[in-house]
Design a protein around this motif. Structure first.
Motif, PDB file in Angstrom:
ATOM      1  N   PHE A  22       0.879  -1.120  -0.019  1.00  0.00           N
ATOM      2  CA  PHE A  22      -0.023   0.145  -0.153  1.00  0.00           C
ATOM      3  C   PHE A  22       0.889   1.045  -0.209  1.00  0.00           C
ATOM      4  O   PHE A  22       1.894   1.200   0.621  1.00  0.00           O
ATOM      5  N   SER A  23       0.619   2.319  -0.734  1.00  0.00           N
ATOM      6  CA  SER A  23       1.123   3.702  -0.919  1.00  0.00           C
ATOM      7  C   SER A  23      -0.063   4.622  -1.210  1.00  0.00           C
ATOM      8  O   SER A  23      -0.845   4.142  -2.072  1.00  0.00           O
ATOM      9  N   PRO A  24      -0.174   5.759  -0.438  1.00  0.00           N
ATOM     10  CA  PRO A  24      -1.184   6.650  -0.856  1.00  0.00           C
ATOM     11  C   PRO A  24      -1.174   7.069  -2.374  1.00  0.00           C
ATOM     12  O   PRO A  24      -1.890   7.406  -3.094  1.00  0.00           O
ATOM     13  N   ASP A  25       0.262   7.116  -2.794  1.00  0.00           N
ATOM     14  CA  ASP A  25       0.625   7.169  -4.472  1.00  0.00           C
ATOM     15  C   ASP A  25      -0.384   6.512  -5.204  1.00  0.00           C
ATOM     16  O   ASP A  25      -0.614   6.773  -6.322  1.00  0.00           O
TER      17      ASP A  25
ATOM     18  N   GLU B 281      -7.843   5.979  -9.146  1.00  0.00           N
ATOM     19  CA  GLU B 281      -8.799   4.894  -9.728  1.00  0.00           C
ATOM     20  C   GLU B 281      -8.574   4.971 -11.481  1.00  0.00           C
ATOM     21  O   GLU B 281      -8.149   5.771 -12.008  1.00  0.00           O
ATOM     22  N   PRO B 282      -8.503   3.580 -11.686  1.00  0.00           N
ATOM     23  CA  PRO B 282      -8.691   2.532 -10.976  1.00  0.00           C
ATOM     24  C   PRO B 282      -7.466   2.277 -10.152  1.00  0.00           C
ATOM     25  O   PRO B 282      -6.340   2.547 -10.377  1.00  0.00           O
ATOM     26  N   PRO B 283      -7.854   1.423  -8.901  1.00  0.00           N
ATOM     27  CA  PRO B 283      -6.854   1.077  -8.288  1.00  0.00           C
ATOM     28  C   PRO B 283      -5.965  -0.161  -9.098  1.00  0.00           C
ATOM     29  O   PRO B 283      -6.532  -0.805  -9.999  1.00  0.00           O
ATOM     30  N   PRO B 284      -4.694  -0.766  -8.433  1.00  0.00           N
ATOM     31  CA  PRO B 284      -4.046  -2.017  -9.240  1.00  0.00           C
ATOM     32  C   PRO B 284      -5.028  -2.846  -9.265  1.00  0.00           C
ATOM     33  O   PRO B 284      -6.073  -3.186  -8.321  1.00  0.00           O
ATOM     34  N   ASP B 285      -4.963  -3.857 -10.448  1.00  0.00           N
ATOM     35  CA  ASP B 285      -5.949  -5.103 -10.752  1.00  0.00           C
ATOM     36  C   ASP B 285      -6.131  -5.839  -9.370  1.00  0.00           C
ATOM     37  O   ASP B 285      -7.149  -6.319  -9.037  1.00  0.00           O
TER      38      ASP B 285
ATOM     39  N   GLY C 190       1.308  -8.994   5.469  1.00  0.00           N
ATOM     40  CA  GLY C 190       0.325  -9.104   4.393  1.00  0.00           C
ATOM     41  C   GLY C 190      -1.285  -8.706   4.723  1.00  0.00           C
ATOM     42  O   GLY C 190      -1.885  -7.967   3.849  1.00  0.00           O
ATOM     43  N   LEU C 191      -1.705  -9.031   5.823  1.00  0.00           N
ATOM     44  CA  LEU C 191      -2.900  -8.829   6.216  1.00  0.00           C
ATOM     45  C   LEU C 191      -3.104  -7.344   6.486  1.00  0.00           C
ATOM     46  O   LEU C 191      -4.014  -6.750   6.201  1.00  0.00           O
ATOM     47  N   LYS C 192      -2.054  -6.743   7.293  1.00  0.00           N
ATOM     48  CA  LYS C 192      -2.180  -5.454   7.581  1.00  0.00           C
ATOM     49  C   LYS C 192      -2.080  -4.643   6.501  1.00  0.00           C
ATOM     50  O   LYS C 192      -2.956  -3.267   6.222  1.00  0.00           O
ATOM     51  N   ASN C 193      -1.307  -4.880   5.220  1.00  0.00           N
ATOM     52  CA  ASN C 193      -1.500  -4.244   3.982  1.00  0.00           C
ATOM     53  C   ASN C 193      -2.572  -4.282   3.447  1.00  0.00           C
ATOM     54  O   ASN C 193      -3.131  -3.357   2.769  1.00  0.00           O
ATOM     55  N   ALA C 194      -3.159  -5.454   3.454  1.00  0.00           N
ATOM     56  CA  ALA C 194      -4.707  -5.545   2.897  1.00  0.00           C
ATOM     57  C   ALA C 194      -5.761  -4.687   3.652  1.00  0.00           C
ATOM     58  O   ALA C 194      -6.375  -3.919   2.919  1.00  0.00           O
ATOM     59  N   ILE C 195      -5.694  -4.323   4.732  1.00  0.00           N
ATOM     60  CA  ILE C 195      -6.553  -3.580   5.341  1.00  0.00           C
ATOM     61  C   ILE C 195      -6.092  -2.044   5.168  1.00  0.00           C
ATOM     62  O   ILE C 195      -7.023  -1.268   4.975  1.00  0.00           O
ATOM     63  N   ASP C 196      -4.830  -2.027   5.058  1.00  0.00           N
ATOM     64  CA  ASP C 196      -4.531  -0.505   4.772  1.00  0.00           C
ATOM     65  C   ASP C 196      -5.083   0.037   3.211  1.00  0.00           C
ATOM     66  O   ASP C 196      -5.455   1.124   3.151  1.00  0.00           O
ATOM     67  N   TRP C 197      -5.233  -0.983   2.463  1.00  0.00           N
ATOM     68  CA  TRP C 197      -5.895  -0.506   1.259  1.00  0.00           C
ATOM     69  C   TRP C 197      -7.269  -0.327   1.457  1.00  0.00           C
ATOM     70  O   TRP C 197      -7.978   0.467   0.480  1.00  0.00           O
TER      71      TRP C 197
END
Length: 175
Positions: free
Chosen positions: A45-48, A52-56, A85-92
Motif C-alpha cells: 500500500f502507498s497513498p500514491d 482510480e482505478p486501483p491496481p488490478d 500481508g494482512l495489515k497491508n490488505a487492511i491498509d488498502w
C-alpha cells in the motif's frame, strides 16, 4: 448470505486458509462462503497508488468485499503481531467505503496469538463500524495438514460449533 473469508496468511498450505475452506465446505445452504487467500499478492500500500482505478489485484479484492454481505478474517500471529500481508490488505481499505459498514468477525486456528488478535481487533474496530468481538471461533489446528483440518472441522461436534458461529454472525448482521 454471502461471506468473504479472508486468510491473513501468505503460505500456500496455511492452517488458517485450510480452516476457512473447511468452514466454507460446511456452510451451505444458508451461507455462501468464498475464501480469499491472496493477501500476499496485493501490492504494498502507498497513498500514491490510491488512484482510480486501483491496481488490478486490489480491485479484485475490493470487488470481492463489495459482493459480500460480511467478512470473516482468520490470521496467524507473526512475531506477536498481525502479519504484514494482512495489515497491508487492511491498509488498502482504510480510506475507502467498502469496509466501513461491513460486518466483520474473527476466526483463529491456534491456541495462542492473543497479542495479534488484540491488535487486529483494534485495527478492525477503527476501520469498520460493524466489527464485532463477540462473534469469534477458535480451533486449535497448528501442525495439522489441510486434509486433517478438513476432517477435524467436519466432526459432528465441531460442525455444530461452526454452524453456531455462522448463526451468531447472521444474527449480528440482522441487528
Amino acid at each position: 448470505m454471502k461471506i468473504l473469508a479472508i486468510s491473513g496468511s501468505g503460505r500456500a498450505n496455511s492452517t488458517n486458509t485450510a480452516m476457512l475452506r473447511a468452514v466454507a465446505d460446511l456452510a451451505w445452504p444458508d451461507h455462501e462462503i468464498s475464501v480469499f487467500s491472496g493477501v500476499a499478492g496485493l501490492p504494498v500500500f502507498s497513498p500514491d497508488l490510491e488512484v482510480e482505478p486501483p491496481p488490478d489485484e486490489v480491485q479484485t479484492f475490493l470487488d470481492l468485499i463489495n459482493e459480500s454481505d460480511c467478512l470473516i478474517i482468520s490470521s496467524p500471529e507473526y512475531v506477536r503481531a498481525v502479519p504484514g500481508g494482512l495489515k497491508n490488505a487492511i491498509d488498502w481499505l482504510v480510506s475507502r467505503d467498502e469496509i466501513i459498514t461491513k460486518p466483520i468477525a474473527l476466526m483463529h486456528a491456534s491456541h495462542r496469538g492473543e497479542d495479534m488478535l488484540g491488535q487486529l481487533r483494534l485495527v478492525l474496530s477503527t476501520v469498520s463500524q460493524q466489527f464485532t468481538e463477540d462473534v469469534f471461533l477458535r480451533f486449535e489446528l497448528m501442525k495439522l495438514s489441510p486434509e486433517e483440518i478438513a476432517v477435524y472441522v467436519a466432526k459432528a461436534s465441531n460442525r455444530s460449533v461452526v454452524i453456531d458461529f455462522l448463526q451468531s454472525l447472521t444474527e449480528r448482521m440482522e441487528r
